[in-house]
Design a protein around this motif. Structure first.
Motif, PDB file in Angstrom:
ATOM      1  N   VAL B 151       0.822  -1.205   0.000  1.00 43.25           N
ATOM      2  CA  VAL B 151       0.000   0.000   0.000  1.00 43.25           C
ATOM      3  C   VAL B 151       0.859   1.260   0.000  1.00 43.25           C
ATOM      4  CG1 VAL B 151      -1.451   1.254   1.614  1.00 43.25           C
ATOM      5  CG2 VAL B 151      -2.087  -1.018   0.927  1.00 43.25           C
ATOM      6  N   ASP B 156      -1.546  -1.127  -4.550  1.00 41.31           N
ATOM      7  CA  ASP B 156      -2.674  -1.189  -3.623  1.00 41.31           C
ATOM      8  C   ASP B 156      -3.384  -2.533  -3.598  1.00 41.31           C
ATOM      9  OD1 ASP B 156      -3.394   2.209  -4.527  1.00 41.31           O
ATOM     10  OD2 ASP B 156      -2.275   1.426  -2.830  1.00 41.31           O
ATOM     11  N   SER B 160      -3.638  -4.906  -0.368  1.00 41.15           N
ATOM     12  CA  SER B 160      -4.902  -5.257   0.304  1.00 41.15           C
ATOM     13  C   SER B 160      -5.067  -6.758   0.387  1.00 41.15           C
ATOM     14  CB  SER B 160      -6.111  -4.700  -0.444  1.00 41.15           C
ATOM     15  OG  SER B 160      -5.751  -3.630  -1.225  1.00 41.15           O
ATOM     16  N   CYS B 164      -5.648  -8.827   3.746  1.00 41.03           N
ATOM     17  CA  CYS B 164      -6.799  -9.710   3.974  1.00 41.03           C
ATOM     18  C   CYS B 164      -6.339 -11.079   4.437  1.00 41.03           C
ATOM     19  CB  CYS B 164      -7.602  -9.861   2.689  1.00 41.03           C
ATOM     20  SG  CYS B 164      -8.455  -8.363   2.254  1.00 41.03           S
ATOM     21  N   SER B 177      -6.807  -2.683  10.753  1.00 41.02           N
ATOM     22  CA  SER B 177      -7.642  -2.545   9.558  1.00 41.02           C
ATOM     23  C   SER B 177      -8.091  -1.119   9.307  1.00 41.02           C
ATOM     24  CB  SER B 177      -8.860  -3.457   9.670  1.00 41.02           C
ATOM     25  OG  SER B 177      -9.529  -3.171  10.883  1.00 41.02           O
ATOM     26  N   PHE B 180      -5.591   0.997   7.335  1.00 41.52           N
ATOM     27  CA  PHE B 180      -5.579   0.550   5.947  1.00 41.52           C
ATOM     28  C   PHE B 180      -6.771   1.121   5.207  1.00 41.52           C
ATOM     29  CE2 PHE B 180      -2.423  -2.488   4.592  1.00 41.52           C
ATOM     30  CZ  PHE B 180      -1.785  -2.851   5.766  1.00 41.52           C
ATOM     31  N   LEU B 204     -10.504  -2.302  -5.254  1.00 41.48           N
ATOM     32  CA  LEU B 204     -10.146  -2.700  -3.896  1.00 41.48           C
ATOM     33  C   LEU B 204     -11.264  -3.506  -3.253  1.00 41.48           C
ATOM     34  CD1 LEU B 204      -8.452   0.557  -2.619  1.00 41.48           C
ATOM     35  CD2 LEU B 204      -7.371  -1.660  -2.874  1.00 41.48           C
ATOM     36  N   VAL B 208     -10.918  -7.326  -1.765  1.00 41.16           N
ATOM     37  CA  VAL B 208     -11.176  -7.694  -0.369  1.00 41.16           C
ATOM     38  C   VAL B 208     -12.269  -8.755  -0.280  1.00 41.16           C
ATOM     39  CG1 VAL B 208     -12.038  -6.835   1.823  1.00 41.16           C
ATOM     40  CG2 VAL B 208     -10.388  -5.490   0.538  1.00 41.16           C
TER      41      VAL B 208
END
Lengths: 526, 477
Positions: B151, B156, B160, B164, B177, B180, B204, B208
């Motif tokens: 990140v 990115d 992520s 996760c 979290s 983030f 994103l 996720v």
């Protein structure tokens, strides 16, 4: 706060290195320890509980006292601290006693006595000139030497895992060498005399000391071309040196002379009944000799040149410490090894006499004597390679040629120590520490000498890289094959022979470099 | 990079320290019937290996004790295996992340990069818990670190995904979290919600959701199962805190037993409110002005807020704060070193219970020496070095005599170190009085809690006063 800042600031890297390695030694406390642990516990018990007259006669335990009297007195001094940790360890009948407090005491005693080694390294660093020094701290010869000595892999695993007291003994030797560099010859001689009475294995390097002191200290001046000037002989110096040696020996052996125990002491110190090779084959000439003998006997049996009935049953490779006979090649006696060692040492000693090059020449002769006795000695243990490796570190930061020889000697010598730690929990430690020391030593010396030609030829590089697959084979592949049951000695045999090749090569290369060096008159002063 | 061999040496040294610590005792060694974390991990291996997924969540079934004949299994070979798995997991996930992070640090010399790597790898807390007490924190912390790396350097999606994975490995990572989320949201806003920003946001969100679905798919077959898993992960029924931990509730309960006075749901409500109130300023700031530096500091302050005010916090959760602090070690070496020492100290009762006194002392000293010599921390206590320049200038507008901040902090540090050493010696040598058997543990927690509150204030000051510096500098330039 400012004072604290100065104390811990970047300029005090030596203390940081010394403290760091001491903390690492503390972390090694719970690791495996060998029978040497029991040996020293037994000696603590003997010297504490029994009168002096019994010290060299006591034989309740199989690990009888076989070091000179100063070491016995050292154990006696330690025992007075030991009684505050665990009184039971000082009982001679408590064989194999190893309570947690005993372990803690013994390990701490090694760590504590290493302070002498740290001091010796500090003194040795003063003897190194920083001509090649870059601005970077990590590229200074002093820094590299400190790391190579303080964080020496062999010393760490032999002293702090396997368990021995080589740290402070090596410290005495390095300190005496440093004193010679600093032109304080009497102190150096005194320190060496004391060292001899701590551990008589240092007799191997006594010729170097003797000849150097005679030639370069008793004869106070040389002729212009470097040869000896007989009329500059100083009786005073000779007498004073003799007096020092005499007084130290009197202090050490005097009590036993008075008790008429000298023969017994000597029989303990020099036991010749043990086999040619120790339980593990030290990677010296005799390892190659025995391997050749074995190969020839196998070939002889296959080609029906030998009678199977005439071959002795006792096999050297069974790992027992006993008398041995070779099958094809002539058997080796202690006398033969002694003569071979003397012959091997002679050229370097002659070189020291006829072409003296000051303390540096002495150092090279010392290393060659140590290596020659390692190569041809009777009942040599692999740990003895440290006798040559540690002084060689001093030379390695001086010239590129010496650095190359040092790296080959050290890497193979350290690798040959692997069989000493055969337990599974110690496997990652020995591999990681070996990688740490080897990568650091090779990379830092390469960086130091980057302006000269490369340190290794392709053959040497290939040989050193071969240690990796050898380790993988011996420790990870072989134990799971069927040969493991039939020929369990093969990993040890392979390790010894492979390392013997490297060590012999380094020894010969060093010899050639010493013999072909031009004498002092014709070169620039170092 | 040049001097790669020094970096290799640092990594190998870290590995050596880890393995030698693992030679010591582990949590619950030889202490039936509960044993400890070591047995817990072995037990989970047993479950996951032997049982189909459906039954992973409902293991306290009396019928299954028969299957568990290996419960409490302890042997030398097994210990070696367990320790080796921790080392391999560390080597594959955490250590590469640390090395890569240090190599990518900007504006510092190679020597400082290697020194940072060495200090981070020598951080005692993680080593003692993972290799001494026995856990696998390096996996989740490693994944979180990969997330931070991704990140911070504009990777990115990968970042992520890594994060996760971290959350799905250990739900405690939820402490990280919010930063983030805020950082990524801030990035989307900056790019403009009508164009690239929206695209990034959608990408994103998909990443996720996809990673969560992949991890949880086997458990989604029944609703009851899902609820069971959630109840296991977030044990709200267990109360505000358990055992002694250096957070506000435990320390406060020395004076007032909240646990007994207030009803359960009110406790949770209070904890929730305090946590979010304390981390809100930093998070809002991060959303409005996303920057990698702000992100790192917000990670610290958020995790610290959660640690101090959340419910069911364990002492080991301080590791979640220590990781971000390690990341800012090169920027504020003095305060970071201080914090990391306190964080290890706060776990003292746990470490003593596992008979890890010697490794603890040795690793703490080694870490301190490494930091002190690498960063010359005692020379870096000026206002600017502590990043408190803007704050001090602002305060000096009202109190002109506010010039003694560095000296106060130096004295506080000395006092803190002396207190920690004294408490350690007392806990080890003395027996607590009969009426107060937990005296020393409570003292350790209380002292640590005070430290953590101080650090919470400090880190929040850095975050809040940072933008002013940035903005005013831009105006000047």
């Amino acid at each position: 706060m400012a004072a604290l800042g100065i104390a811990t600031g970047g300029s005090n890297w030596f203390s940081a290195l010394a403290l760091g390695v001491t903390l690492l030694k503390c972390l090694l406390i719970p690791t495996y320890h060998s029978t040497d642990f029991e040996v020293h516990r037994n000696w603590l018990a003997i010297t504490h509980s029994l009168p002096i007259s019994q010290w060299y006669y006591e034989a309740t335990s199989e690990w009888t006292l076989d070091y000179p009297p100063f070491f016995a007195w050292f154990e006696y001094a330690l025992s007075h601290v030991a009684k505050y940790f665990d009184q039971e360890m000082l009982n001679v009948r408590n064989l194999n006693y190893s309570s947690s407090r005993t372990l803690l005491f013994q390990r701490f005693s090694v760590i504590f006595t290493d302070a002498l080694f740290v001091y010796a390294v500090h003194e040795c660093c003063k003897c190194i000139d920083g001509k090649k020094a870059g601005k970077e701290l990590t590229e200074k010869p002093k820094f590299i030497l400190s790391v190579l000595l303080l964080w020496n892999f062999g010393l760490l695993i032999v002293d702090h895992i396997h368990f021995q007291y080589n740290g402070f003994l090596s410290g005495l030797m390095l300190l005496s060498i440093a004193r010679f560099f600093q032109k304080r010859h009497m102190e150096g001689a005194f320190l060496f005399a004391v060292l001899l009475h701590f551990k008589h294995i240092y007799l191997y390097v006594a010729p170097a000391y003797g000849v150097y002191l005679l030639r370069s200290y008793c004869f106070t001046a040389n002729k212009p071309d470097g040869s000896i000037r007989w009329n500059s002989f100083s009786f005073v110096r000779l007498i004073s040196l003799g007096l020092i040696v005499f007084l130290v020996s009197a202090l050490s052996l005097g009590p036993f002379l008075a008790l008429n125990q000298l023969p017994q002491v000597f029989s303990r110190l020099f036991p010749f009944k043990r086999g040619l090779c120790h339980a593990y084959w030290a990677p010296n000439f005799w390892a190659l000799y025995s391997a050749l003998d074995k190969v020839l006997s196998v070939i002889g049996l296959e080609l029906k040149l030998l009678d199977p009935n005439k071959i002795p049953k006792a096999s050297m490779t069974s790992g027992l410490v006993q008398q041995f006979q070779h099958t094809v090649l002539p058997s080796v006696t202690p006398l033969a090894t002694f003569i071979c060692t003397l012959i091997a040492m002679l050229p370097s000693v002659f070189c020291l006499w006829f072409k003296p090059q000051g303390p540096r020449g002495f150092l090279r002769c010392l290393i060659l004597c140590a290596l020659s006795s390692f190569m041809f000695g009777w009942h040599v243990h692999e740990k003895a390679i440290l006798l040559a490796v540690l002084p060689m570190s001093l030379l390695s930061v001086g010239k590129a040629v010496d650095a190359s020889i040092f790296l080959i000697l050290t890497t193979t010598g350290h690798y040959s120590l692997f069989p000493l730690l055969f337990t599974a929990p110690e496997l990652p430690i020995k591999i990681v520490l070996m990688l740490l020391f080897t990568t650091y030593s090779i990379s830092s010396l390469k960086t130091l000498f980057r302006k000269e030609k490369p340190l290794f030829t392709w053959m040497e590089t290939f040989y050193l890289l071969g240690l990796g697959p050898l380790e993988v084979f011996c420790e990870f592949v072989f134990p799971f094959t069927s040969w493991n049951l039939k020929y369990p000695f093969i990993p040890l045999l392979l390790t010894s022979v492979y390392c013997a090749v490297g060590i012999t090569y380094a020894w010969l290369k060093l010899y050639v470099s010493v013999l072909t060096d031009p004498p002092v008159g014709k070169t620039k002063k170092q | 990079m040049e001097k790669w061999y020094l970096m290799t040496a640092a990594v190998l040294l870290g590995l050596t320290v880890r393995w030698t610590v693992s030679l010591n005792s582990y949590s619950g060694a030889g202490k039936p019937p509960m044993f400890g974390d070591y047995e817990a991990q072995r037990h989970w291996q047993e479950i996951t290996f032997n049982l189909p997924i459906k039954q992973w969540a409902k293991f306290i079934n009396p019928d299954w004790i028969a299957l568990h004949t290996s419960r409490g299994y302890e042997s030398q070979a097994h210990k070696l295996f367990m320790r080796a798995t921790v080392l391999i997991a560390d080597l594959l996930i955490y250590i590469p992340a640390v090395v890569l992070y240090c190599c990518c640090l900007k504006e510092i010399s190679t020597k400082k990069k290697i020194a940072s790597a060495l200090c981070i790898l020598l951080y005692p807390g993680l080593i003692l818990i993972d290799y001494g007490h026995f856990q696998y924190n390096s996996v989740s912390l490693g994944f979180a670190l990969w997330g931070v790396l991704g990140v911070s350097y504009d990777w990115d999606l990968l970042g992520s995904l890594a994060f996760c994975l971290a959350i799905n490995y250990k739900q405690m990572e939820l402490y990280h979290s919010l930063p983030f989320f805020c950082f990524l949201l801030g990035k989307c806003f900056k790019k403009g919600l009508k164009g690239k920003g929206l695209v990034l946001l959608i990408k994103l969100a998909c990443t996720v959701v996809a990673s969560f679905v992949l991890c949880w798919l086997p458990f989604f077959t029944e609703r009851e199962q899902t609820l069971q898993v959630l109840r296991r992960l977030f044990p709200v029924d267990r109360g505000l805190f358990e055992d002694k931990v250096a957070n506000i509730w435990c320390s406060f309960s020395v004076f007032l037993k909240i646990r007994d006075i207030l009803p359960h749901h009110i406790q949770i409500m209070i904890s929730f409110c305090f946590t979010f109130l304390s981390l809100l300023p930093a998070c809002i700031k991060l959303t409005l002005h996303p920057s990698p530096k702000g992100f790192r500091f917000t990670l610290v302050s958020c995790a610290l807020s959660f640690f101090l005010f959340s419910f069911q916090v364990h002492e080991k959760s301080i590791l979640l704060v220590s990781l971000p602090v390690c990341l800012v070690l090169s920027e504020i070496p003095f305060m970071s070193t201080w914090f990391l020492l306190v964080s290890t100290f706060s776990m003292l009762p746990l470490l003593l219970k596992d008979e890890l006194l010697m490794p603890s002392v040795v690793t703490v000293m080694a870490f301190f020496i490494a930091c002190a010599t690498s960063f010359s921390i005692f020379e870096k206590t000026s206002e600017e070095e502590l990043q408190l320049k803007c704050f001090s200038t602002s305060v000096r507008k009202y109190f002109t005599c506010f010039t003694f901040l560095p000296r106060i902090i130096q004295h506080l540090f000395l006092l803190s170190v002396i207190t920690m050493i004294l408490l350690t010696m007392m806990t080890v040598t003395l027996d607590p009085p009969q009426k107060l058997p937990d005296l020393f543990s409570v003292l350790v927690c209380f002292v640590s809690c005070l430290h953590f509150l101080f650090f919470l204030v400090y880190f929040n000051i850095i975050i809040m006063w940072d933008s002013k510096n940035g903005r005013s500098q831009k105006k000047i330039n």
